[in-house]
Design an enzyme around this catalytic site. Structure first.
Site, PDB file in Angstrom:
ATOM      1  N   LYS A  69      -7.513  61.764  24.939  1.00 28.76           N
ATOM      2  CA  LYS A  69      -8.499  60.560  24.213  1.00 28.76           C
ATOM      3  C   LYS A  69      -8.968  59.906  25.611  1.00 28.76           C
ATOM      4  O   LYS A  69      -8.269  59.259  26.356  1.00 28.76           O
ATOM      5  CB  LYS A  69      -7.577  59.624  23.540  1.00 28.76           C
ATOM      6  CG  LYS A  69      -8.166  58.417  23.056  1.00 28.76           C
ATOM      7  CD  LYS A  69      -7.400  57.655  22.214  1.00 28.76           C
ATOM      8  CE  LYS A  69      -8.287  56.578  21.646  1.00 28.76           C
ATOM      9  NZ  LYS A  69      -7.417  55.416  21.126  1.00 28.76           N
ATOM     10  N   ARG A  80     -12.755  48.591  18.931  1.00 28.97           N
ATOM     11  CA  ARG A  80     -12.395  47.168  18.921  1.00 28.97           C
ATOM     12  C   ARG A  80     -13.158  46.297  18.137  1.00 28.97           C
ATOM     13  O   ARG A  80     -12.367  45.313  17.763  1.00 28.97           O
ATOM     14  CB  ARG A  80     -12.451  46.886  20.322  1.00 28.97           C
ATOM     15  CG  ARG A  80     -11.279  47.777  21.256  1.00 28.97           C
ATOM     16  CD  ARG A  80     -11.538  47.268  23.053  1.00 28.97           C
ATOM     17  NE  ARG A  80     -10.310  48.556  23.489  1.00 28.97           N
ATOM     18  CZ  ARG A  80     -10.348  48.464  24.995  1.00 28.97           C
ATOM     19  NH1 ARG A  80     -11.116  47.913  25.780  1.00 28.97           N
ATOM     20  NH2 ARG A  80      -9.743  49.435  25.233  1.00 28.97           N
ATOM     21  N   SER A 105     -14.549  56.128  18.627  1.00 27.64           N
ATOM     22  CA  SER A 105     -15.399  55.416  18.265  1.00 27.64           C
ATOM     23  C   SER A 105     -16.757  55.703  18.821  1.00 27.64           C
ATOM     24  O   SER A 105     -18.122  55.489  18.340  1.00 27.64           O
ATOM     25  CB  SER A 105     -15.085  54.039  18.085  1.00 27.64           C
ATOM     26  OG  SER A 105     -14.721  53.385  19.185  1.00 27.64           O
ATOM     27  N   GLU A 113       1.830  63.032  32.536  1.00 28.11           N
ATOM     28  CA  GLU A 113       1.980  62.067  31.190  1.00 28.11           C
ATOM     29  C   GLU A 113       2.261  63.090  30.160  1.00 28.11           C
ATOM     30  O   GLU A 113       3.232  62.634  29.354  1.00 28.11           O
ATOM     31  CB  GLU A 113       0.741  61.554  31.052  1.00 28.11           C
ATOM     32  CG  GLU A 113       0.177  60.219  31.625  1.00 28.11           C
ATOM     33  CD  GLU A 113       1.038  59.111  31.462  1.00 28.11           C
ATOM     34  OE1 GLU A 113       2.123  59.367  30.575  1.00 28.11           O
ATOM     35  OE2 GLU A 113       1.036  58.046  32.063  1.00 28.11           O
ATOM     36  N   LYS A 145      -7.642  47.414  30.070  1.00 24.40           N
ATOM     37  CA  LYS A 145      -6.235  47.948  29.867  1.00 24.40           C
ATOM     38  C   LYS A 145      -6.143  48.881  31.090  1.00 24.40           C
ATOM     39  O   LYS A 145      -5.237  49.555  30.874  1.00 24.40           O
ATOM     40  CB  LYS A 145      -6.264  48.536  28.482  1.00 24.40           C
ATOM     41  CG  LYS A 145      -6.695  47.601  27.356  1.00 24.40           C
ATOM     42  CD  LYS A 145      -6.261  48.713  25.781  1.00 24.40           C
ATOM     43  CE  LYS A 145      -6.646  47.547  24.850  1.00 24.40           C
ATOM     44  NZ  LYS A 145      -6.427  47.935  23.535  1.00 24.40           N
ATOM     45  N   TYR A 154     -14.356  60.276  13.167  1.00 22.24           N
ATOM     46  CA  TYR A 154     -14.819  59.607  12.074  1.00 22.24           C
ATOM     47  C   TYR A 154     -15.746  60.551  11.011  1.00 22.24           C
ATOM     48  O   TYR A 154     -16.067  60.225  10.035  1.00 22.24           O
ATOM     49  CB  TYR A 154     -15.617  58.330  12.497  1.00 22.24           C
ATOM     50  CG  TYR A 154     -14.438  57.492  13.545  1.00 22.24           C
ATOM     51  CD1 TYR A 154     -13.740  56.657  12.835  1.00 22.24           C
ATOM     52  CD2 TYR A 154     -14.381  57.786  14.877  1.00 22.24           C
ATOM     53  CE1 TYR A 154     -12.846  55.993  13.608  1.00 22.24           C
ATOM     54  CE2 TYR A 154     -13.557  57.030  15.603  1.00 22.24           C
ATOM     55  CZ  TYR A 154     -12.683  56.147  14.896  1.00 22.24           C
ATOM     56  OH  TYR A 154     -11.896  55.324  15.688  1.00 22.24           O
ATOM     57  N   LYS A 168      -4.198  59.081  27.346  1.00 19.95           N
ATOM     58  CA  LYS A 168      -5.142  58.218  27.005  1.00 19.95           C
ATOM     59  C   LYS A 168      -5.999  57.145  28.163  1.00 19.95           C
ATOM     60  O   LYS A 168      -5.224  56.684  28.900  1.00 19.95           O
ATOM     61  CB  LYS A 168      -4.482  57.252  26.226  1.00 19.95           C
ATOM     62  CG  LYS A 168      -5.538  56.120  25.569  1.00 19.95           C
ATOM     63  CD  LYS A 168      -4.932  55.075  24.401  1.00 19.95           C
ATOM     64  CE  LYS A 168      -5.747  54.062  24.170  1.00 19.95           C
ATOM     65  NZ  LYS A 168      -5.192  53.433  22.941  1.00 19.95           N
TER      66      LYS A 168
HETATM   67  C1  PBG Z   1      -5.225  50.929  20.151  1.00 20.09           C
HETATM   68  C2  PBG Z   1      -6.232  52.044  20.090  1.00 20.09           C
HETATM   69  C3  PBG Z   1      -7.464  52.156  20.364  1.00 20.09           C
HETATM   70  C4  PBG Z   1      -7.912  53.221  20.035  1.00 20.09           C
HETATM   71  C5  PBG Z   1      -7.120  53.804  19.166  1.00 20.09           C
HETATM   72  N1  PBG Z   1      -5.994  53.068  19.190  1.00 20.09           N
HETATM   73  C6  PBG Z   1      -8.413  50.941  21.379  1.00 20.09           C
HETATM   74  C7  PBG Z   1      -7.753  50.660  22.613  1.00 20.09           C
HETATM   75  O1  PBG Z   1      -6.883  51.508  23.106  1.00 20.09           O
HETATM   76  O2  PBG Z   1      -8.289  49.823  23.069  1.00 20.09           O
HETATM   77  C8  PBG Z   1      -9.388  53.866  19.883  1.00 20.09           C
HETATM   78  C9  PBG Z   1     -10.008  54.664  19.136  1.00 20.09           C
HETATM   79  C10 PBG Z   1     -11.592  54.768  19.238  1.00 20.09           C
HETATM   80  O3  PBG Z   1     -12.268  54.051  20.139  1.00 20.09           O
HETATM   81  O4  PBG Z   1     -11.938  55.431  18.197  1.00 20.09           O
HETATM   82  N2  PBG Z   1      -4.131  51.046  21.130  1.00 20.09           N
END
Ligand code: PBG
Length: 337
Positions: free
Chosen positions: A261, A216, A287, A246, A230, A326, A206
């Site tokens: 991701k 968010r 998203s 990983e 992050k 989505y 990720k």
């Molecule tokens: C939370 C999480 C996130 C997403 C899924 N779980 C956001 C992040 O890491 O800030 C993102 C999913 C998306 O953008 O559709 N840990």
């Protein structure tokens, strides 16, 4: 019906890759990949209250649903044969604390949602995210000590969160936090509590991505995160080999499936993970990817259905066994039709 089309005389070239592309039946016959409804996982945003359907401005057509409307929506997804959904709570801001304790409240929004879906006895798998960001006042996925997200203490909190979700009936625990060692710790904790049948889908590779922005907003964590990021735990977009390390660790620690991701900007990683390990591999079309496609389609700049299906098919070609998207419900309807 080849005759009405102009014929090519002569013998050059003898290998013509356009030959099988000439008719629809032939294009279908030589297709290497096929997108089916079994490839789709539907992420959805849930909210307190009843009869609430809140639009998310940066994600056209995506809504936050209260649990009553959520059950109807998931029933439709099950009817369409979508194999699994993933739940994301928009937590009331007065429940957010520094220690994110709401994450391990057995009666939190996600746990109540899982129990409600289970009561409806639908043929659909339930995936719950494990990370503290929906519940933390600082918007980080872990516990913060002196400005740093601490690893081992966070992993303990994630184990507790996993247990309450498994107890509520969650089928697949999906840690999205990127702490070191969390898959092994969560596997051990689940097994010790008698949840050895609960699967783990690890957000293994990720990345610290700007494509999570609309998410968010949807779960209301962007305000909490503020100018923070992050990058001390999510991966650097510059790195590919590190993704394999990983994934190797998460498999060794007991992950049943792994995820990459975001999706479209990281198809190279999807391909490398699948071809290196051959384990069930999923990609998250996040998203921001959704916002790009759905937003441009809403402007009339892209053909909605065509870019949706083409983007989803690209994950299959890269080697993914499935896609969190989505678009899942819209795509399932098209694929069925
Ligand atoms: C939370 C999480 C996130 C997403 C899924 N779980 C956001 C992040 O890491 O800030 C993102 C999913 C998306 O953008 O559709 N840990």
């Amino acid at each position: 019906m080849n005759s009405p089309l102009p014929s090519n005389s002569g013998s050059f070239p003898s290998t013509r890759l356009r030959r099988p592309r000439r008719e629809d039946w032939s294009r279908r016959l030589v297709a290497e990949q096929q997108l089916t409804v079994n490839d789709l996982i539907w992420p959805l945003f849930i909210h307190e209250g009843t009869n609430i359907r809140e639009a998310i401005p940066s994600m056209p057509n995506v809504n936050r649903l209260s649990l009553d409307l959520m059950v109807d929506a998931i029933a439709e997804a099950a009817e369409l044969k979508i194999p699994a959904i993933a739940l994301f709570p928009a937590t009331d801001s007065n429940l957010k604390t520094d220690d994110a304790r709401e994450a391990s409240n057995p009666d939190n929004l996600v746990c109540r949602a899982v129990r409600k879906i289970k009561e409806a006895k639908l043929d659909i798998g339930i995936i719950c995210d494990v990370a503290l960001d929906p519940y933390s006042s600082h918007g980080q996925d872990g516990l913060v000590r002196e400005g740093y997200v601490v690893n081992d203490e966070t992993v303990e909190a994630l184990c507790k969160q996993s247990i309450v979700q498994a107890a509520a009936g969650c089928d697949i625990i999906a840690p999205s936090d990127m702490m070191d060692g969390r898959i092994g710790a969560i596997r051990k904790a689940l097994d010790a509590e008698g949840y050895d049948h609960v699967q783990i889908m690890s957000y293994a590779a990720k990345y610290a991505s700007a494509f999570y922005g609309p998410f968010r907003d949807a779960v209301g964590s962007s305000g909490n995160l503020g100018t923070g990021d992050k990058r001390t735990y999510q991966m650097n977009p510059a790195n590919g080999d590190e993704a394999l390390r990983e994934v190797a660790l998460d498999i060794a620690e007991g992950a049943d499936m792994v995820m990459v991701k975001p999706g479209m900007p990281y198809l190279d990683i999807v391909h490398r993970v699948k071809s290196t390990f051959g384990v069930p591999t999923y990609a998250y079309q996040v998203s921001g990817e959704y916002a790009m496609l759905a937003g441009a389609a809403a402007q009339g700049w892209l053909d909605h259905d065509k870019v949706m299906l083409e983007s989803l098919l690209s994950f299959k070609r890269a080697g993914a066994d499935g896609v969190l998207t989505y678009f899942a419900v819209e795509a399932a309807k098209l694929l069925r039709g």
